[in-house]
Every structure is written in C-alpha cells, then in structure tokens.
Design a protein around this motif. Structure first.
Motif, mmCIF file in Angstrom:
data_model
loop_
_atom_site.group_PDB
_atom_site.id
_atom_site.type_symbol
_atom_site.label_atom_id
_atom_site.label_comp_id
_atom_site.label_asym_id
_atom_site.label_seq_id
_atom_site.Cartn_x
_atom_site.Cartn_y
_atom_site.Cartn_z
ATOM 1 N N TYR A 193 0.835 -1.194 0.000
ATOM 2 C CA TYR A 193 0.000 0.000 0.000
ATOM 3 C C TYR A 193 0.874 1.249 0.000
ATOM 4 C CZ TYR A 193 0.823 0.961 4.980
ATOM 5 O OH TYR A 193 1.410 1.253 6.191
ATOM 6 N N GLN B 101 -6.277 8.649 -2.849
ATOM 7 C CA GLN B 101 -6.885 7.501 -2.181
ATOM 8 C C GLN B 101 -7.878 6.830 -3.114
ATOM 9 O OE1 GLN B 101 -8.485 8.376 1.683
ATOM 10 N NE2 GLN B 101 -9.540 6.422 1.842
ATOM 11 N N ARG C 42 -4.661 3.039 -7.736
ATOM 12 C CA ARG C 42 -3.613 2.026 -7.612
ATOM 13 C C ARG C 42 -2.370 2.529 -8.324
ATOM 14 N NH1 ARG C 42 -4.729 -2.833 -5.741
ATOM 15 N NH2 ARG C 42 -6.863 -3.392 -5.306
ATOM 16 N N MET D 116 -0.212 -1.447 -6.110
ATOM 17 C CA MET D 116 -0.195 -0.925 -4.747
ATOM 18 C C MET D 116 -1.380 0.029 -4.570
ATOM 19 S SD MET D 116 3.072 1.035 -3.046
ATOM 20 C CE MET D 116 4.041 -0.439 -2.786
ATOM 21 N N PRO D 117 -2.382 -0.351 -3.761
ATOM 22 C CA PRO D 117 -3.507 0.559 -3.551
ATOM 23 C C PRO D 117 -3.082 1.785 -2.741
ATOM 24 C CG PRO D 117 -3.735 -1.392 -2.164
ATOM 25 C CD PRO D 117 -2.525 -1.601 -3.025
ATOM 26 N N VAL D 118 -3.680 2.935 -3.078
ATOM 27 C CA VAL D 118 -3.419 4.166 -2.333
ATOM 28 C C VAL D 118 -4.478 4.244 -1.240
ATOM 29 C CG1 VAL D 118 -3.205 6.679 -2.446
ATOM 30 C CG2 VAL D 118 -2.466 5.263 -4.398
ATOM 31 N N ARG D 119 -4.022 4.278 -0.005
ATOM 32 C CA ARG D 119 -4.890 4.334 1.178
ATOM 33 C C ARG D 119 -4.911 5.754 1.735
ATOM 34 N NH1 ARG D 119 -7.420 -0.573 0.909
ATOM 35 N NH2 ARG D 119 -5.918 -2.272 0.848
ATOM 36 N N TYR E 16 -3.647 5.677 7.154
ATOM 37 C CA TYR E 16 -3.912 4.237 7.134
ATOM 38 C C TYR E 16 -2.855 3.477 7.932
ATOM 39 C CZ TYR E 16 -4.346 -0.549 5.361
ATOM 40 O OH TYR E 16 -4.466 -1.915 5.246
ATOM 41 N N PRO F 204 -2.007 -0.673 8.640
ATOM 42 C CA PRO F 204 -2.454 -2.010 8.249
ATOM 43 C C PRO F 204 -2.979 -2.880 9.386
ATOM 44 C CG PRO F 204 -0.084 -1.769 7.889
ATOM 45 C CD PRO F 204 -0.627 -0.448 8.333
#
Length: 155
Positions: free
Chosen positions: A41, A122, A125, A142-145, A149, A151
């Motif tokens: 992420y 957010q 990806r 990689m997702p943008v949180r 954030y 984990p």
C-alpha cells in the motif's frame, strides 16, 4: 516430479547444453527463491512531489535473493531506505532470506517515490516493478490508502 523427455534431435545447441546441465543436479539441493508480495500500500501523499510505499516480500524457497531496484511510472525515481534508531539511510539492495520475509513498514524499511509525476489519490492504484538479483521481476499493484492508514487496524 514429472519430467518431459525430448529427443536430442529436437534441441538446438544452447537448449541441448542447458538441458544436459540441468540433468546433472539432484532434487535434494535447496529450492530456488519462491517470492510473493503481500500487504502492499501507499499512504495518500501529503506533498505533491514525494510518497512512501510499504509491502512484504515472502520467500518460501530455500535460496535467498536480493531486491535490487524498484521502479514506477508514477515517480521519476523510487529509492529504498532503512530506518534504524530514527535515522533513515538509502540502500542499494535488501536481502530476501530463504524461508523468510523482507518487510517494508512505517518506521522501518520503506520505499520512497520521488519526483512524483502525478499525486496519487486515495482509491487509486500505483503499479510498482520490483527487480531481484536471482528471480525475474515482480509487478505489484499498490492501492493508495488514506494518509493515516495503518495495516494492523485497516483504518
């Protein structure tokens, strides 16, 4: 283990040599690296030109490997860093131990996306290419949180 046997006449010189050399080993030696990526992420960047990235690389194989570079189309450069005792140091590579993990997390090893070409938001990806010394490259989405954030809590 299932093996395919080809007639020698079906192989060219280099292929025949490779096959002959491969047959010289035994199955009792350590397995090569078997890499996978999880937990990737990127927190939404707070600045327009730099972002961080985190992930875990797991090696289930019996041979170690080295992460030698990281690239992404979203950044002019991606560098790898370690943080020990509050001091951040750029690294040219990281070991991925046999039967072990290489962890990039907040406050420890991490990726720095420098000279961002666009600011990831957010929900988007980011595609990242991880290059290793022994195995082929791995491409990771990689997702943008959110910028906050974490984990362990999922928030």
């Amino acid at each position: 283990m299932r093996r395919t046997i080809l007639p020698a006449s079906a192989l060219t010189g280099a292929a025949a040599l490779t096959l002959a050399l491969a047959g010289c080993g035994t199955d009792s030696g350590p397995a090569g690296p078997e890499l996978s990526v999880s937990g990737a992420y990127m927190p939404q960047p707070v600045s327009a030109d730099m972002a961080a990235g985190f992930l875990t690389i797991t090696n289930k194989g019996g041979t170690r490997d080295r992460l030698t570079s990281v690239t992404s189309a979203v950044a002019g450069q991606v560098t790898m860093h370690s943080t020990v005792g509050g001091a951040m140091e750029e690294k040219t590579s990281f070991a991925v131990p046999a039967h072990g993990r290489l962890v990039f997390k907040s406050g420890g090893n991490h990726l720095m996306f420098e000279r961002l070409k666009r600011k990831p938001e957010q929900g988007q990806r980011v595609t990242v290419k991880l290059t290793f010394a022994r195995t082929g490259p791995l491409t990771v989405e990689m997702p943008v949180r959110s910028a906050t954030y974490h984990p362990s809590t999922g928030n």
